[in-house]
Design an enzyme around this catalytic site. Structure first.
Site, mmCIF file in Angstrom:
data_model
loop_
_atom_site.group_PDB
_atom_site.id
_atom_site.type_symbol
_atom_site.label_atom_id
_atom_site.label_comp_id
_atom_site.label_asym_id
_atom_site.label_seq_id
_atom_site.Cartn_x
_atom_site.Cartn_y
_atom_site.Cartn_z
ATOM 1 N N CYS A 123 0.813 -1.212 0.000
ATOM 2 C CA CYS A 123 0.000 0.000 0.000
ATOM 3 C C CYS A 123 0.848 1.265 0.000
ATOM 4 O O CYS A 123 1.962 1.271 0.516
ATOM 5 C CB CYS A 123 -0.880 0.035 1.243
ATOM 6 S SG CYS A 123 -1.834 -1.447 1.481
ATOM 7 N N ARG A 146 4.601 0.526 -6.109
ATOM 8 C CA ARG A 146 4.559 -0.339 -4.930
ATOM 9 C C ARG A 146 3.553 -1.477 -5.107
ATOM 10 O O ARG A 146 3.567 -2.431 -4.336
ATOM 11 C CB ARG A 146 4.179 0.490 -3.690
ATOM 12 C CG ARG A 146 5.188 1.581 -3.383
ATOM 13 C CD ARG A 146 4.668 2.512 -2.310
ATOM 14 N NE ARG A 146 4.570 1.847 -1.018
ATOM 15 C CZ ARG A 146 5.566 1.700 -0.184
ATOM 16 N NH1 ARG A 146 6.756 2.158 -0.485
ATOM 17 N NH2 ARG A 146 5.394 1.103 0.989
ATOM 18 N N TRP A 199 -3.170 -2.571 -1.542
ATOM 19 C CA TRP A 199 -2.744 -3.888 -2.017
ATOM 20 C C TRP A 199 -3.440 -4.871 -1.082
ATOM 21 O O TRP A 199 -3.074 -4.959 0.099
ATOM 22 C CB TRP A 199 -1.221 -3.977 -1.895
ATOM 23 C CG TRP A 199 -0.579 -5.041 -2.710
ATOM 24 C CD1 TRP A 199 -0.232 -4.959 -4.024
ATOM 25 C CD2 TRP A 199 -0.151 -6.324 -2.266
ATOM 26 N NE1 TRP A 199 0.385 -6.124 -4.416
ATOM 27 C CE2 TRP A 199 0.442 -6.972 -3.366
ATOM 28 C CE3 TRP A 199 -0.206 -7.004 -1.045
ATOM 29 C CZ2 TRP A 199 0.978 -8.255 -3.289
ATOM 30 C CZ3 TRP A 199 0.316 -8.274 -0.955
ATOM 31 C CH2 TRP A 199 0.893 -8.887 -2.081
ATOM 32 N N ASN A 223 -1.149 1.241 5.893
ATOM 33 C CA ASN A 223 -0.265 0.288 5.223
ATOM 34 C C ASN A 223 0.256 -0.646 6.306
ATOM 35 O O ASN A 223 0.775 -0.193 7.321
ATOM 36 C CB ASN A 223 0.899 1.064 4.560
ATOM 37 C CG ASN A 223 1.952 0.138 3.984
ATOM 38 O OD1 ASN A 223 1.724 -1.063 3.834
ATOM 39 N ND2 ASN A 223 3.107 0.678 3.671
ATOM 40 N N GLY A 224 0.085 -1.958 6.105
ATOM 41 C CA GLY A 224 0.550 -2.920 7.112
ATOM 42 C C GLY A 224 -0.551 -3.914 7.441
ATOM 43 O O GLY A 224 -1.545 -4.008 6.709
ATOM 44 N N GLU A 244 18.826 -15.790 -10.510
ATOM 45 C CA GLU A 244 18.358 -14.419 -10.715
ATOM 46 C C GLU A 244 17.728 -14.255 -12.114
ATOM 47 O O GLU A 244 16.670 -13.641 -12.254
ATOM 48 C CB GLU A 244 19.522 -13.433 -10.513
ATOM 49 C CG GLU A 244 19.190 -11.977 -10.756
ATOM 50 C CD GLU A 244 18.082 -11.415 -9.884
ATOM 51 O OE1 GLU A 244 17.620 -12.091 -8.950
ATOM 52 O OE2 GLU A 244 17.639 -10.278 -10.157
ATOM 53 N N LYS A 299 13.848 -13.121 -12.694
ATOM 54 C CA LYS A 299 13.540 -11.938 -13.501
ATOM 55 C C LYS A 299 12.531 -12.302 -14.584
ATOM 56 O O LYS A 299 11.540 -11.641 -14.789
ATOM 57 C CB LYS A 299 14.843 -11.463 -14.115
ATOM 58 C CG LYS A 299 15.228 -10.078 -14.187
ATOM 59 C CD LYS A 299 15.429 -9.210 -12.984
ATOM 60 C CE LYS A 299 14.714 -9.529 -11.730
ATOM 61 N NZ LYS A 299 15.251 -9.004 -10.547
ATOM 62 N N GLU A 328 8.928 -13.360 -13.154
ATOM 63 C CA GLU A 328 8.114 -12.347 -12.478
ATOM 64 C C GLU A 328 7.510 -11.329 -13.440
ATOM 65 O O GLU A 328 6.438 -10.806 -13.188
ATOM 66 C CB GLU A 328 8.882 -11.642 -11.352
ATOM 67 C CG GLU A 328 9.991 -10.733 -11.786
ATOM 68 C CD GLU A 328 10.698 -10.054 -10.623
ATOM 69 O OE1 GLU A 328 10.038 -9.658 -9.661
ATOM 70 O OE2 GLU A 328 11.938 -9.918 -10.688
ATOM 71 N N HIS A 333 19.145 -35.804 -11.595
ATOM 72 C CA HIS A 333 18.461 -36.344 -10.419
ATOM 73 C C HIS A 333 16.963 -36.080 -10.471
ATOM 74 O O HIS A 333 16.308 -36.055 -9.425
ATOM 75 C CB HIS A 333 19.106 -35.778 -9.152
ATOM 76 C CG HIS A 333 20.554 -36.126 -9.061
ATOM 77 N ND1 HIS A 333 20.977 -37.384 -8.691
ATOM 78 C CD2 HIS A 333 21.664 -35.420 -9.369
ATOM 79 C CE1 HIS A 333 22.302 -37.417 -8.750
ATOM 80 N NE2 HIS A 333 22.744 -36.233 -9.156
ATOM 81 N N LYS A 389 6.509 -3.666 -4.877
ATOM 82 C CA LYS A 389 7.929 -3.319 -4.835
ATOM 83 C C LYS A 389 8.507 -3.534 -3.444
ATOM 84 O O LYS A 389 9.616 -3.998 -3.277
ATOM 85 C CB LYS A 389 8.107 -1.862 -5.267
ATOM 86 C CG LYS A 389 9.549 -1.376 -5.281
ATOM 87 C CD LYS A 389 10.337 -2.060 -6.369
ATOM 88 C CE LYS A 389 11.796 -1.665 -6.405
ATOM 89 N NZ LYS A 389 12.609 -2.646 -7.145
HETATM 90 C C1 F6R Z 1 12.708 -9.333 -7.733
HETATM 91 C C2 F6R Z 1 12.610 -8.464 -6.575
HETATM 92 C C3 F6R Z 1 12.298 -9.082 -5.266
HETATM 93 C C4 F6R Z 1 13.096 -8.389 -4.139
HETATM 94 C C5 F6R Z 1 12.632 -8.920 -2.776
HETATM 95 C C6 F6R Z 1 13.415 -8.284 -1.641
HETATM 96 O O1 F6R Z 1 12.981 -8.612 -8.890
HETATM 97 O O2 F6R Z 1 12.749 -7.273 -6.671
HETATM 98 O O3 F6R Z 1 12.530 -10.452 -5.274
HETATM 99 O O4 F6R Z 1 14.453 -8.633 -4.346
HETATM 100 O O5 F6R Z 1 11.277 -8.647 -2.614
HETATM 101 O O6 F6R Z 1 13.199 -6.906 -1.592
HETATM 102 P P1 F6R Z 1 14.190 -5.970 -0.817
HETATM 103 O O7 F6R Z 1 15.508 -6.024 -1.510
HETATM 104 O O8 F6R Z 1 13.563 -4.609 -0.894
HETATM 105 O O9 F6R Z 1 14.288 -6.483 0.585
#
Ligand code: F6R
Length: 614
Positions: free
Chosen positions: A2, A27, A81, A107-108, A487, A491, A494, A510, A609
């Site tokens: 949020c 966000r 959210w 938010n929370g 990674e 990427k 997502e 395996h 985010k």
């Molecule tokens: C993927 C991504 C997430 C963050 C994860 C941790 O692209 O951005 O997997 O890496 O949510 O977020 P932070 O780094 O803000 O703790």
């Protein structure tokens, strides 16, 4: 998660609130709303007008003629959210108690909301939504007699969980109240009025003068004045900080998406993170207040993070164990916090987080501290909760990262880990002066090498278009390349919604190899010379079962072309830094696949985010 914005001052509030919410879209949200003192027709008696809409902010913009149809100079806004209750108008915020005596954005998560709600219902309170936030509104309504700070203080003694709250009291026009615990909230001040927000970009157009408020601090804002109080209503003095970066840093600047812009910003972000830590060709980490003895005395490192930051930890494990010869344990923060970890003496705990607000990472930090260990945080957002609670902070200077999928923050986290590893290697006598000088020089060359990769983006775009309709895509790698594969796979999945997994290539036989069928794309990452032949063998195995194989390797490893159907080369670097280069084509691949599918690259579905709830 949020987003909250609040404004009180001399200008019309609604356009400022909507614009601020737009800046917080990254966000993640599924509905939005605003509440403004004054209402549509300027009545004599102040009243609060609440307007809410499900879906994109665009709807709220249309409903209010971009805010122009809502008159009043004090208000709060929210992007929601969904956690408690489906995305809907009734569940969106602001939530309020009867007659809008108290109006709240949140938010929370209020963890004990169910028991509080039952008690309120028994006392005759009527609820209209399924949210935990409505409980807050009713409780405040109940506690509010004459003093809003007193009501908020009482609330804080009764609710458990995490919250950043923006609050309007119906009989207090022109005033905004706010409070936070474990959810981000900042305060901004300017000659034209004062603000609250979940993050700096929301208010950066109006002010750079911000205060990162601490946990359990209550704030009262009018257009002219800001006061801070502790939970017992004692007034507090707070420092304001000047934000150094400007609005352009948080705008797209001609790029189609923030993600592409941020991919392109990686050379600068790495330079900004590395250069200030290099003096006379040596790594200088005096800002961390760690002596050579402190570094030399570390016997074990425990790294904790989530998502991509966890992949940085995986890379760090290979890199640090190789260079510094001490064990590195890596945990997902969500697992670490509940597994009753055993941390030996002289274990350095490192938490990595871009936002510095990730609920699980913050909880892991607290768990480590409660066990008596010092915690170092590698964080991007200055003044965030993790930065404030850690014993020492290594800031990555990536600048604001808006796209949900991290790119430049990830790259700067890698750079931070390299610097730390070199410093520890020196302190432990395993890295000599010449090696340090060579490594530092190579680190400073990484930005230019990334620029060279970016120049060849068309080749990756062409390839991405060919595979944008895949159902499954696999990544394989060994050692450091396995960490990079994780990674690359994250990427891709997502933002493109293509199912993807990354495997340590030695594990294929395996079980996983049974998933390989005709035409399936397998991406083999191979930068480590000692593992190169082994990875090539694994690529042969999948190719002979019908896979289409993409090889990602360094210039010079031309035998890759004997196996791979298509090869992407990155410039040569020291092998321990290879993750910083191979990740770039993998980011571009994910970006162009998502673009080819016409998806919302910067705001992928269901993702936020900053993950401020568990
Ligand atoms: C993927 C991504 C997430 C963050 C994860 C941790 O692209 O951005 O997997 O890496 O949510 O977020 P932070 O780094 O803000 O703790």
């Amino acid at each position: 998660m949020c987003g909250i914005v609040g404004y009180t001052g001399g200008s019309q509030a609604a356009p400022i609130l909507l614009e601020g919410l737009e800046k917080l879209e990254y966000r993640g949200y599924d509905s939005a709303g605003i509440a403004v003192f004054g209402g549509k027709e300027k009545k004599k008696e102040p009243s609060i007008e609440v307007i809410k809409a499900k879906g994109r902010l665009k709807v709220l913009f249309e409903m209010t003629d971009s805010g122009k149809a809502v008159h009043g100079t004090c208000g709060i806004g929210h992007t929601r959210w969904a956690t408690h209750g489906e995305p809907s108008v009734v569940n969106s915020h602001p939530q309020y108690a009867k007659d809008k005596r108290v109006v709240v954005v949140h938010n929370g998560i209020i963890e004990n909301y169910q028991e509080l709600k039952e008690r309120l219902v028994r006392d005759g309170c009527e609820f209209v939504s399924d949210t935990d936030t409505e409980v807050v509104a009713h409780l405040l309504d109940r506690y509010y007699e004459k003093d809003p700070v007193d009501a908020i203080s009482k609330l804080m003694y009764h609710v458990r969980g995490s919250y950043a709250l923006g609050i309007l009291f119906g009989d207090r026009p022109g005033e905004i109240y706010a409070v936070r615990k474990d959810s981000p909230l900042i305060v901004g001040r300017s000659a034209g009025g004062n603000f609250i927000a979940s993050d700096v970009p929301a208010i950066l157009r109006y002010t750079r003068d911000v205060c990162f408020i601490e946990n359990q601090v209550i704030v009262r804002l009018t257009g002219k004045d800001i006061q801070f109080f502790d939970v017992d209503k004692a007034e507090l003095k707070k420092e304001f900080t000047q934000i150094q970066w400007d609005t352009e840093a948080a705008e797209k600047g001609g790029f189609k998406h923030f993600m592409l812009k941020e991919i392109y910003e990686q050379p600068k972000a790495i330079r900004d993170t590395v250069s200030p830590r290099v003096k006379d060709g040596k790594v200088n980490l005096e800002e961390l207040h760690l002596t050579q003895e402190d570094l030399a005395s570390v016997r074990r490192i425990q790294m904790v993070a989530c998502g991509s930051a966890y992949h940085v930890c995986m890379t760090a494990r290979y890199m640090v164990e190789g260079l510094v010869r001490i064990p590195v344990d890596v945990d997902l923060a969500s697992e670490f916090r509940y597994r009753r970890p055993i941390l030996e003496e002289n274990t350095l705990v490192i938490v990595i987080s871009q936002s510095g607000e990730t609920a699980d990472s913050l909880a892991a930090l607290r768990e480590a501290k409660s066990l008596g260990h010092k915690v170092m945080a590698i964080v991007n957002v200055v003044g965030s909760s993790i930065a404030r609670e850690a014993d020492s902070v290594f800031y990555t200077w990536a600048g604001p990262e808006i796209s949900v999928a991290t790119t430049k923050a990830y790259s700067t986290q890698l750079a931070a880990v390299y610097l730390l590893a070199i410093a520890m290697g020196r302190a432990r006598g395993l890295v000599d002066e010449q090696t340090e000088a060579d490594m530092v020089a190579e680190l400073l060359r990484l930005p230019e090498k990334i620029e060279r990769i970016l120049e060849e983006k068309e080749r990756i775009q062409w390839f991405a278009n060919k595979f944008s309709h895949s159902r499954d895509i696999f990544f394989i790698g060994r050692g450091l390349d396995y960490a990079s594969s994780l990674e690359g796979s994250l990427k891709l999945k997502e933002i493109s919604y293509i199912h993807s997994e990354a495997y340590a290539a030695g594990e294929l036989k395996h079980g996983t190899i049974s998933l390989i069928e005709d035409g399936i794309l397998v991406i083999g990452v191979a930068t480590q010379s000692s593992l190169f032949e082994k990875l090539i063998s694994n690529m042969v195995e999948v190719k002979s079962r019908g896979a289409y194989v993409l090889g990602v390797t360094s210039y010079g490893n031309y035998s890759m072309e004997d196996v791979a159907n298509y090869t992407i080369y990155v410039p040569k670097t020291m092998e321990c830094f290879a993750a910083s280069l191979v990740v770039v084509p993998l980011q571009l691949l994910a970006y162009y696949v998502a673009l080819g599918k016409g998806l919302d690259v910067d705001k992928p579905r269901n993702l936020a985010k900053s993950v401020t709830v568990e």
